[in-house]
Motif scaffolding. Structure first.
Motif, PDB file in Angstrom:
ATOM      1  N   VAL A 199       0.847  -1.195   0.000  1.00 12.81           N
ATOM      2  CA  VAL A 199       0.000   0.000   0.000  1.00 12.81           C
ATOM      3  C   VAL A 199       0.881   1.242   0.000  1.00 12.81           C
ATOM      4  O   VAL A 199       2.062   1.190   0.352  1.00 12.81           O
ATOM      5  N   LEU A 200       0.294   2.359  -0.398  1.00 14.31           N
ATOM      6  CA  LEU A 200       0.983   3.642  -0.412  1.00 14.31           C
ATOM      7  C   LEU A 200       0.356   4.583   0.604  1.00 14.31           C
ATOM      8  O   LEU A 200      -0.876   4.672   0.705  1.00 14.31           O
ATOM      9  N   ILE A 201       1.200   5.268   1.355  1.00 18.28           N
ATOM     10  CA  ILE A 201       0.742   6.301   2.274  1.00 18.28           C
ATOM     11  C   ILE A 201       1.603   7.540   2.047  1.00 18.28           C
ATOM     12  O   ILE A 201       2.839   7.449   1.975  1.00 18.28           O
ATOM     13  N   TYR A 202       0.951   8.688   1.936  1.00 14.22           N
ATOM     14  CA  TYR A 202       1.655   9.958   1.762  1.00 14.22           C
ATOM     15  C   TYR A 202       1.656  10.705   3.090  1.00 14.22           C
ATOM     16  O   TYR A 202       0.671  10.667   3.840  1.00 14.22           O
ATOM     17  N   ALA A 203       2.761  11.362   3.375  1.00 13.32           N
ATOM     18  CA  ALA A 203       2.894  12.061   4.653  1.00 13.32           C
ATOM     19  C   ALA A 203       3.633  13.371   4.458  1.00 13.32           C
ATOM     20  O   ALA A 203       4.590  13.447   3.676  1.00 13.32           O
ATOM     21  N   ASN A 204       3.191  14.390   5.201  1.00 17.76           N
ATOM     22  CA  ASN A 204       3.920  15.664   5.194  1.00 17.76           C
ATOM     23  C   ASN A 204       5.222  15.551   5.986  1.00 17.76           C
ATOM     24  O   ASN A 204       6.214  16.200   5.654  1.00 17.76           O
ATOM     25  N   PHE A 205       5.183  14.739   7.033  1.00 21.31           N
ATOM     26  CA  PHE A 205       6.347  14.600   7.910  1.00 21.31           C
ATOM     27  C   PHE A 205       6.405  13.159   8.403  1.00 21.31           C
ATOM     28  O   PHE A 205       5.365  12.557   8.700  1.00 21.31           O
ATOM     29  N   VAL A 206       7.622  12.618   8.494  1.00 22.87           N
ATOM     30  CA  VAL A 206       7.809  11.252   8.999  1.00 22.87           C
ATOM     31  C   VAL A 206       8.708  11.290  10.221  1.00 22.87           C
ATOM     32  O   VAL A 206       9.806  11.862  10.193  1.00 22.87           O
ATOM     33  N   MET A 207       8.242  10.681  11.301  1.00 22.80           N
ATOM     34  CA  MET A 207       9.030  10.548  12.528  1.00 22.80           C
ATOM     35  C   MET A 207       9.406   9.076  12.681  1.00 22.80           C
ATOM     36  O   MET A 207       8.535   8.233  12.911  1.00 22.80           O
ATOM     37  N   TRP A 208      10.693   8.808  12.516  1.00 19.77           N
ATOM     38  CA  TRP A 208      11.169   7.418  12.563  1.00 19.77           C
ATOM     39  C   TRP A 208      11.484   7.033  14.010  1.00 19.77           C
ATOM     40  O   TRP A 208      12.490   7.443  14.569  1.00 19.77           O
ATOM     41  N   GLY A 209      10.604   6.225  14.587  1.00 19.36           N
ATOM     42  CA  GLY A 209      10.810   5.718  15.943  1.00 19.36           C
ATOM     43  C   GLY A 209      11.065   4.234  15.931  1.00 19.36           C
ATOM     44  O   GLY A 209      10.644   3.510  16.845  1.00 19.36           O
ATOM     45  N   SER A 210      11.748   3.776  14.895  1.00 13.98           N
ATOM     46  CA  SER A 210      11.961   2.334  14.691  1.00 13.98           C
ATOM     47  C   SER A 210      13.242   1.816  15.312  1.00 13.98           C
ATOM     48  O   SER A 210      13.676   0.698  15.028  1.00 13.98           O
ATOM     49  N   GLY A 211      13.862   2.624  16.184  1.00 21.85           N
ATOM     50  CA  GLY A 211      15.050   2.163  16.879  1.00 21.85           C
ATOM     51  C   GLY A 211      16.303   2.287  16.045  1.00 21.85           C
ATOM     52  O   GLY A 211      16.300   2.865  14.959  1.00 21.85           O
ATOM     53  N   TYR A 212      17.387   1.716  16.545  1.00 22.93           N
ATOM     54  CA  TYR A 212      18.658   1.860  15.841  1.00 22.93           C
ATOM     55  C   TYR A 212      19.314   0.523  15.528  1.00 22.93           C
ATOM     56  O   TYR A 212      20.476   0.476  15.149  1.00 22.93           O
ATOM     57  N   TYR A 213      18.569  -0.564  15.667  1.00 24.69           N
ATOM     58  CA  TYR A 213      19.161  -1.849  15.306  1.00 24.69           C
ATOM     59  C   TYR A 213      18.234  -2.640  14.379  1.00 24.69           C
ATOM     60  O   TYR A 213      17.028  -2.395  14.302  1.00 24.69           O
ATOM     61  N   ASP A 214      18.823  -3.573  13.685  1.00 22.12           N
ATOM     62  CA  ASP A 214      18.117  -4.408  12.716  1.00 22.12           C
ATOM     63  C   ASP A 214      17.250  -5.424  13.460  1.00 22.12           C
ATOM     64  O   ASP A 214      17.754  -6.243  14.226  1.00 22.12           O
ATOM     65  N   THR A 273      18.819  14.547  15.449  1.00 19.62           N
ATOM     66  CA  THR A 273      17.517  13.988  15.114  1.00 19.62           C
ATOM     67  C   THR A 273      17.119  14.117  13.653  1.00 19.62           C
ATOM     68  O   THR A 273      16.362  13.301  13.153  1.00 19.62           O
ATOM     69  N   MET A 274      17.600  15.156  12.930  1.00 19.81           N
ATOM     70  CA  MET A 274      17.314  15.270  11.499  1.00 19.81           C
ATOM     71  C   MET A 274      18.610  15.099  10.716  1.00 19.81           C
ATOM     72  O   MET A 274      19.686  15.415  11.222  1.00 19.81           O
ATOM     73  N   LEU A 275      18.492  14.597   9.489  1.00 17.55           N
ATOM     74  CA  LEU A 275      19.677  14.375   8.673  1.00 17.55           C
ATOM     75  C   LEU A 275      19.874  15.522   7.696  1.00 17.55           C
ATOM     76  O   LEU A 275      18.921  16.034   7.104  1.00 17.55           O
ATOM     77  N   GLN A 276      21.117  15.886   7.540  1.00 13.56           N
ATOM     78  CA  GLN A 276      21.518  16.885   6.557  1.00 13.56           C
ATOM     79  C   GLN A 276      20.923  16.545   5.187  1.00 13.56           C
ATOM     80  O   GLN A 276      21.005  15.404   4.721  1.00 13.56           O
ATOM     81  N   ASP A 277      20.259  17.539   4.569  1.00 18.39           N
ATOM     82  CA  ASP A 277      19.696  17.445   3.218  1.00 18.39           C
ATOM     83  C   ASP A 277      18.473  16.541   3.116  1.00 18.39           C
ATOM     84  O   ASP A 277      18.016  16.249   2.005  1.00 18.39           O
ATOM     85  N   VAL A 278      17.934  16.093   4.232  1.00 17.88           N
ATOM     86  CA  VAL A 278      16.734  15.242   4.207  1.00 17.88           C
ATOM     87  C   VAL A 278      15.571  16.023   4.826  1.00 17.88           C
ATOM     88  O   VAL A 278      15.564  16.269   6.039  1.00 17.88           O
ATOM     89  N   PRO A 279      14.573  16.427   4.022  1.00 18.22           N
ATOM     90  CA  PRO A 279      13.483  17.268   4.526  1.00 18.22           C
ATOM     91  C   PRO A 279      12.446  16.485   5.338  1.00 18.22           C
ATOM     92  O   PRO A 279      12.212  15.296   5.108  1.00 18.22           O
ATOM     93  N   ASN A 280      11.832  17.180   6.274  1.00 20.50           N
ATOM     94  CA  ASN A 280      10.626  16.713   6.971  1.00 20.50           C
ATOM     95  C   ASN A 280      10.718  15.274   7.471  1.00 20.50           C
ATOM     96  O   ASN A 280       9.785  14.483   7.326  1.00 20.50           O
ATOM     97  N   ALA A 281      11.839  14.937   8.061  1.00 24.26           N
ATOM     98  CA  ALA A 281      12.004  13.594   8.622  1.00 24.26           C
ATOM     99  C   ALA A 281      12.913  13.673   9.840  1.00 24.26           C
ATOM    100  O   ALA A 281      13.888  14.420   9.849  1.00 24.26           O
ATOM    101  N   SER A 282      12.588  12.898  10.855  1.00 27.13           N
ATOM    102  CA  SER A 282      13.405  12.889  12.071  1.00 27.13           C
ATOM    103  C   SER A 282      13.667  11.458  12.513  1.00 27.13           C
ATOM    104  O   SER A 282      12.843  10.563  12.315  1.00 27.13           O
ATOM    105  N   LEU A 283      14.836  11.261  13.098  1.00 31.08           N
ATOM    106  CA  LEU A 283      15.196   9.992  13.716  1.00 31.08           C
ATOM    107  C   LEU A 283      15.112  10.163  15.220  1.00 31.08           C
ATOM    108  O   LEU A 283      15.796  11.024  15.787  1.00 31.08           O
ATOM    109  N   LEU A 284      14.263   9.389  15.865  1.00 30.66           N
ATOM    110  CA  LEU A 284      14.094   9.507  17.321  1.00 30.66           C
ATOM    111  C   LEU A 284      15.034   8.525  18.004  1.00 30.66           C
ATOM    112  O   LEU A 284      14.671   7.395  18.335  1.00 30.66           O
TER     113      LEU A 284
END
Length: 480
Positions: free
Chosen positions: A127-142, A371-382
């Protein structure tokens, strides 16, 4: 089927649920959804099932700030934490915002439309979902693959090899000889837990860690709960657990020799006569440079006083069909080998992230305020803290990003992008502030921190709170 949300939160573990609650309470007019790749919420506490699994932070600060931890034991078991997370989600009204078995495969930012396109697998369809902003709370490990360092000869072993992240449900270790490879929090937990039923358990470490004994239930917490109203006692206990770890880290930083000497005395007093302090409890680093392992009630040291547990500090020469040969010439018999060797670092939940069709090379980017990456818009790593409670860091970053969304809206902007000034001479550093082996191995998979401005590595909870309340959130940002 296509949907659009103002905010998408990825992950329904502690970080994702924290972000979702902050969005719900601080941005009540915004539409949002939480996407969880697994079939259950809980993140780490749904993944790991090894014997004795427990937190390595106090639950007062590791838990959710708006849902105080009420049990007396601060170092809680995995099932207790899972139950607490489920209860909090239900009471917070977040149930209907979480979509399980929704794994984000890719995230594509379109500068023309100022939105993300997320391609999601539900296991049955895409499925496809469109978002204005994405907050990545998926942790830091595989979540799908563990860190498996090269162990010579492991393929020859005729017994069972298990990784704590993927614990076999049918693994029967009663009456068996077990070797746990590792010296971190997982190994320190497994040794006393497995030695209760196994014939013998050996913790085999290449280098030692600091292990600190703490009481199972702090007497001062019990007194506060007994004589004060719950609203007051919970606040005082929280402040205690906010201050003590920071004080400990500062003492470790400024008085490393004194702290090392003190730990040597404390540890030696807990050891049986046949186990010397050196080399088994003499780390190569100063206390505070890596995460401190905790032993509630001294369970780790108590099991060493029994004939069923032992610790060996050596290097593996090779694994044989029925044991491990060491460089010293000694040999350890084994029916089961547990590789408690750390986690495989992975950001964005393994999703393929692109900006205008160009893949993002994470290791070449700096992190803006962690929390945000250089050159990556509207996204944060929690990303939480690695040396203290994870949730504290994830929560303050979620609030910072939500405040930043307010600044963006007040300016009439639809996108915010961290941009590094090319005129600035910036020196790279590791983003995560611990020197653990699995962190060093992952340098090519993580963004960099800098030595200037908002690119500097996060200093700690108090500094982040100050930044949240009084800091300038527009530095090195482009509003469009």
């Amino acid at each position: 089927m296509e949907e659009h949300f103002d905010i998408v939160v990825v992950g329904a573990g502690l970080s994702g649920i924290t972000a979702a609650y902050r969005v719900q309470s601080m941005l009540p007019t915004k539409t949002f959804v939480v996407l969880e790749a697994r079939e259950q919420i809980g993140g780490t506490w749904d993944i790991f099932k090894y014997p004795g699994i427990r937190s390595d932070s106090d639950l007062t600060t590791y838990g959710f700030p708006w849902a105080p931890w009420t049990l007396e034991r601060q170092i809680a078991s995995g099932p207790e934490i899972s139950s607490y997370i489920r209860d909090t989600v239900r009471k917070s009204g977040l149930d209907d915002k979480i979509r399980l078995s929704h794994r984000v495969l890719s995230a594509d930012w379109c500068s023309q439309d100022k939105r993300w396109k997320l391609t999601i697998s539900t296991g049955r369809t895409t499925v496809l979902i469109y978002a204005n902003f994405v907050m990545w709370g998926s942790g830091y490990y595989d979540q799908w693959e563990g860190l498996n360092p090269i162990i010579p000869g492991i393929e020859r072993f005729e017994g069972v090899v298990a990784h704590p992240q993927f614990w076999p449900e049918d693994l029967d270790y009663s009456g068996k000889h077990v070797v746990v490879i590792g010296s971190g929090a997982t190994a320190v937990t497994l040794l006393p837990a497995m030695s209760k039923d196994a014939a013998h358990v050996t913790m085999l470490q290449r280098s030692p860690s600091y292990i600190l004994t703490i009481p199972e239930i702090a007497s001062e917490d019990r007194v506060l709960r007994k004589y004060l109203p719950s609203w007051m006692s919970s606040r005082l206990i929280r402040w205690k657990y906010l201050l003590l770890p920071r004080l400990t880290m500062e003492l470790c930083k400024y008085f490393p020799g004194i702290i090392r000497s003190g730990m040597r005395k404390l540890t030696t007093a807990l050891l049986p006569a046949h186990i010397p302090h050196n080399p088994h409890f003499e780390p190569r680093y100063n206390m505070g440079e890596q995460r401190i392992c905790l032993a509630p009630g001294g369970d780790f040291f108590r099991c060493l006083h029994t004939p069923k547990a032992n610790i060996v500090t050596d290097t593996i020469k090779t694994v044989t069909a029925n044991g491990i040969e060491l460089e010293s010439g000694n040999r350890i018999a084994a029916d089961i080998i547990i590789t408690a060797t750390g986690l495989k670092i992975q950001l964005f939940g393994g999703a393929d992230v692109k900006v205008d069709g160009q893949p993002i090379k994470i290791s070449e980017k700096y992190a803006w305020n962690g929390t945000m990456l250089q050159d990556v818009p509207n996204a944060s790593l929690l990303i939480g803290y690695t040396s203290t409670s994870w949730t504290l860091g994830a929560d303050v970053m979620a609030q910072l990003i939500i405040k930043l969304m307010g600044v963006m809206e007040s300016r009439g902007a639809r996108a915010i992008t961290p941009r590094l000034d090319p005129e600035i001479d910036i020196k790279p550093a590791m983003l995560l502030d611990i020197s653990a082996t699995y962190i060093k191995v992952a340098v090519g998979s993580t963004p960099m921190a800098g030595d200037k401005g908002p690119w500097k590595r996060r200093a700690g909870y108090y500094e982040d709170c100050w930044k949240l309340m009084f800091g300038d959130l527009t530095k090195e940002l482009v509003f469009e």
